[in-house]
Write a protein that holds these residues in place. Sequence first.
Motif, short mmCIF file in Angstrom:
data_model
loop_
_atom_site.label_atom_id
_atom_site.label_comp_id
_atom_site.label_asym_id
_atom_site.label_seq_id
_atom_site.Cartn_x
_atom_site.Cartn_y
_atom_site.Cartn_z
N SER A 40 0.85 -1.20 0.00
CA SER A 40 0.00 0.00 0.00
C SER A 40 0.88 1.24 0.00
O SER A 40 1.76 1.38 0.86
CB SER A 40 -0.92 0.00 1.23
OG SER A 40 -1.69 1.18 1.29
N LEU A 41 0.63 2.15 -0.96
CA LEU A 41 1.45 3.35 -1.09
C LEU A 41 0.55 4.55 -1.37
O LEU A 41 -0.26 4.54 -2.30
CB LEU A 41 2.46 3.19 -2.24
CG LEU A 41 3.30 4.42 -2.58
CD1 LEU A 41 4.22 4.78 -1.42
CD2 LEU A 41 4.11 4.20 -3.85
N THR A 42 0.70 5.58 -0.54
CA THR A 42 0.01 6.86 -0.74
C THR A 42 1.06 7.96 -0.69
O THR A 42 1.75 8.11 0.32
CB THR A 42 -1.05 7.12 0.34
OG1 THR A 42 -2.03 6.08 0.30
CG2 THR A 42 -1.72 8.46 0.13
N VAL A 43 1.19 8.70 -1.78
CA VAL A 43 2.18 9.78 -1.86
C VAL A 43 1.48 11.05 -2.31
O VAL A 43 0.81 11.07 -3.34
CB VAL A 43 3.33 9.44 -2.84
CG1 VAL A 43 4.37 10.56 -2.84
CG2 VAL A 43 3.98 8.12 -2.47
N SER A 44 1.66 12.11 -1.55
CA SER A 44 1.08 13.42 -1.85
C SER A 44 2.08 14.48 -1.42
O SER A 44 2.42 14.54 -0.23
CB SER A 44 -0.24 13.57 -1.09
OG SER A 44 -0.74 14.86 -1.20
N THR A 45 2.60 15.28 -2.28
CA THR A 45 2.12 15.51 -3.63
C THR A 45 3.34 15.59 -4.55
O THR A 45 4.36 16.14 -4.20
CB THR A 45 1.36 16.84 -3.70
OG1 THR A 45 0.43 16.94 -2.65
CG2 THR A 45 0.69 17.01 -5.03
N PHE A 46 3.21 15.06 -5.79
CA PHE A 46 4.24 15.23 -6.79
C PHE A 46 4.09 16.63 -7.39
O PHE A 46 3.04 16.96 -7.92
CB PHE A 46 4.11 14.17 -7.88
CG PHE A 46 4.57 12.82 -7.44
CD1 PHE A 46 5.86 12.40 -7.70
CD2 PHE A 46 3.72 11.96 -6.77
CE1 PHE A 46 6.30 11.15 -7.31
CE2 PHE A 46 4.15 10.71 -6.37
CZ PHE A 46 5.44 10.30 -6.64
N GLN A 47 5.15 17.42 -7.32
CA GLN A 47 5.04 18.83 -7.70
C GLN A 47 5.98 19.24 -8.82
O GLN A 47 5.98 20.40 -9.22
CB GLN A 47 5.32 19.72 -6.47
CG GLN A 47 4.36 19.47 -5.32
CD GLN A 47 4.67 20.34 -4.11
OE1 GLN A 47 5.57 21.19 -4.15
NE2 GLN A 47 3.94 20.13 -3.04
N SER A 48 6.79 18.33 -9.34
CA SER A 48 7.73 18.72 -10.40
C SER A 48 8.04 17.50 -11.26
O SER A 48 7.71 16.36 -10.91
CB SER A 48 9.02 19.28 -9.79
OG SER A 48 9.72 18.27 -9.09
N ALA A 49 8.72 17.76 -12.39
CA ALA A 49 9.11 16.68 -13.28
C ALA A 49 10.10 15.73 -12.62
O ALA A 49 10.09 14.53 -12.86
CB ALA A 49 9.70 17.26 -14.56
N SER A 50 10.98 16.27 -11.77
CA SER A 50 11.93 15.41 -11.06
C SER A 50 11.22 14.46 -10.11
O SER A 50 11.65 13.32 -9.92
CB SER A 50 12.95 16.27 -10.30
OG SER A 50 12.29 17.09 -9.34
N HIS A 51 10.12 14.91 -9.51
CA HIS A 51 9.34 14.03 -8.65
C HIS A 51 8.72 12.90 -9.46
O HIS A 51 8.72 11.74 -9.05
CB HIS A 51 8.25 14.82 -7.94
CG HIS A 51 8.79 15.79 -6.93
ND1 HIS A 51 8.02 16.79 -6.38
CD2 HIS A 51 10.02 15.93 -6.38
CE1 HIS A 51 8.75 17.50 -5.54
NE2 HIS A 51 9.97 16.99 -5.53
N LEU A 52 8.17 13.25 -10.63
CA LEU A 52 7.56 12.22 -11.48
C LEU A 52 8.59 11.20 -11.95
O LEU A 52 8.24 10.05 -12.24
CB LEU A 52 6.89 12.87 -12.69
CG LEU A 52 5.64 13.70 -12.42
CD1 LEU A 52 5.18 14.38 -13.70
CD2 LEU A 52 4.52 12.82 -11.86
N SER A 53 9.83 11.60 -12.02
CA SER A 53 10.88 10.68 -12.46
C SER A 53 11.13 9.56 -11.46
O SER A 53 11.80 8.57 -11.80
CB SER A 53 12.19 11.46 -12.69
OG SER A 53 12.01 12.47 -13.67
N LEU A 54 10.58 9.69 -10.26
CA LEU A 54 10.72 8.62 -9.27
C LEU A 54 9.82 7.43 -9.58
O LEU A 54 10.06 6.31 -9.11
CB LEU A 54 10.37 9.15 -7.88
CG LEU A 54 11.23 10.29 -7.32
CD1 LEU A 54 10.61 10.83 -6.04
CD2 LEU A 54 12.65 9.82 -7.06
N LEU A 55 8.78 7.65 -10.40
CA LEU A 55 7.77 6.62 -10.60
C LEU A 55 8.20 5.44 -11.47
O LEU A 55 7.86 4.30 -11.15
CB LEU A 55 6.49 7.25 -11.19
CG LEU A 55 5.66 8.11 -10.24
CD1 LEU A 55 4.50 8.74 -10.99
CD2 LEU A 55 5.15 7.28 -9.08
N PRO A 56 8.89 5.64 -12.59
CA PRO A 56 9.14 4.52 -13.50
C PRO A 56 9.79 3.30 -12.87
O PRO A 56 9.45 2.17 -13.21
CB PRO A 56 10.04 5.14 -14.59
CG PRO A 56 9.63 6.58 -14.61
CD PRO A 56 9.35 6.92 -13.17
#
Length: 528
Positions: free
Chosen positions: A166-182
């Motif tokens: 179970s994972l809840t993450v708030s909030t992704f605020q930049s492109a570098s944050h989104l880069s953590l997802l792949p």
Amino acid sequence: MHCSLCIPEIVSLIFCETLNGAEQSLNHLNRDSAQTLAGLARTCKAFRDPALDLLWKSQCTVMNVLNCMPGDIWEVLDDTDAEEVRLKRAVLPTDWERPLIYSHRVRHFQYQLSYSYPDSAAFYEMLRMCLPPEPLFPNIESLLWETSDAALLPHFRLFIGPRLTSLTVSTFQSASHLSLLPTLATQCPLLQEVCILTSDGLPGHCEAVSFFVKQLTHLESLEVPCLDSVALDHLAKLPVLDLVHLHDQTPLSPVLELASQTEVPSSCDIDMLTLTVTDARAATDVLARLHASPICSLVIQFPKNTSADAVQEIYNGVAANCNHASLHTLSIALPPAGTTDTAADPEQIALHAVPGTHLFPTFLAHNAHVTAAEIARAWPRITSLDLAGSAFLHVPPRTTLRALLSFAQLCPHLWRLSLPINAHSVPKWRKAQTAAEARPTQRRLRSLHVGESPVGTPLDVAAYLSSIFPRLEWVSAGKENTRDEPVRTEVLAAQRKWKAVEAALPVLRKVRVEERYWTRREYEENSD
């Protein structure tokens, strides 16, 4: 000591029952429960591991683990506005031996600035350099990361492990944050519940989130901003997916949609699908991708500037792509209360208002005109129906009390009805010449909400309602979601009358019971 107390699972169940289910909460234990578990851990070897497992199961700060290190490593500086943790000497591998004994027991971690400590990005950067190769919490199962501090977000990777579900993450605020997802799905292949929230208008968020979702094979619950067609096709193949919530869903890319057209998704059961869309086409696109997946509950929220034609397109998409046999809850509406402009221009409202004749044509065998009888005939097994009027401007309803006869006759399971009614006049009962003309009686309805509906003589209306719904208990009027708005005088007067209708219902029930009793008694006496 009884031999059963040597079984750790039994001892753990006893401790859980004693602590009143504290093991089920993700919040940290209160002081009394923690002291109790610490005392049990020191009592005997049989109690030690079960007690320590519960004591360390849920954490909201890393300091509980770090405080198990030698006392000459850390120092806390409190001479500033916020306490700061600093190293006094270099950390050696032997310093981690004791902390890792307890960190392996952590199953749930919450990071919230309201009570998490420390909250410095510099501290977590230092912790990253000091950590041994294995994760800080290798057996963690759920992680809740809620903070508005963008500098802290990259450090949530310190807390993830291969057993995370179970994972809840708030909030992704930049492109570098989104880069953590792949790569996150590779590190946590067992994820079942995922909630990812991003800032509005973040470039590339749909592509990054979709790439992440496509790698998850055990999903049961998903809440993300937006998905592309390939990710939606992937969701349709998951056999255990229950809940899906898509925020700010945009229309699907024609290129991606064309590329995945030949792939037929497998069927999965979705218990609840919630869509907050930017325009009507986004809703129809998503439903078309999931058309083979039976949906039990569907919620679609669209922007307040959506035209009537666009809303009609949403209804057509629901009718064309949803399995009517599985769908038992449907809500198509504006965003929740508090986001709607109640002072809108009536002329603009008229451009966006959807008339009742256009709401359900595709559900009702493409009838040109929709009446209460047709709605009741289309959904004979319905249990709750909400046909609220406009949230912007009060328009006197055209539905009369006579329309309720259709629901009484055709919907035997209906227990809650929300429907604006023009109750100025009460229908006169016709003489029952045949069984088909007999007065219908429905004994399941308990609640009736009439909105801002006009009403005539309360006692006459109450007698009519009580005769066809003899177990009706609650009658409410006015807006169900009030926002401290001024209420017009005529609306207040109508609400008082409807309150009088509700007050008369139990009296009428009592009279009816007494009449049945005396009628039966008189019949028995005459028979003798």
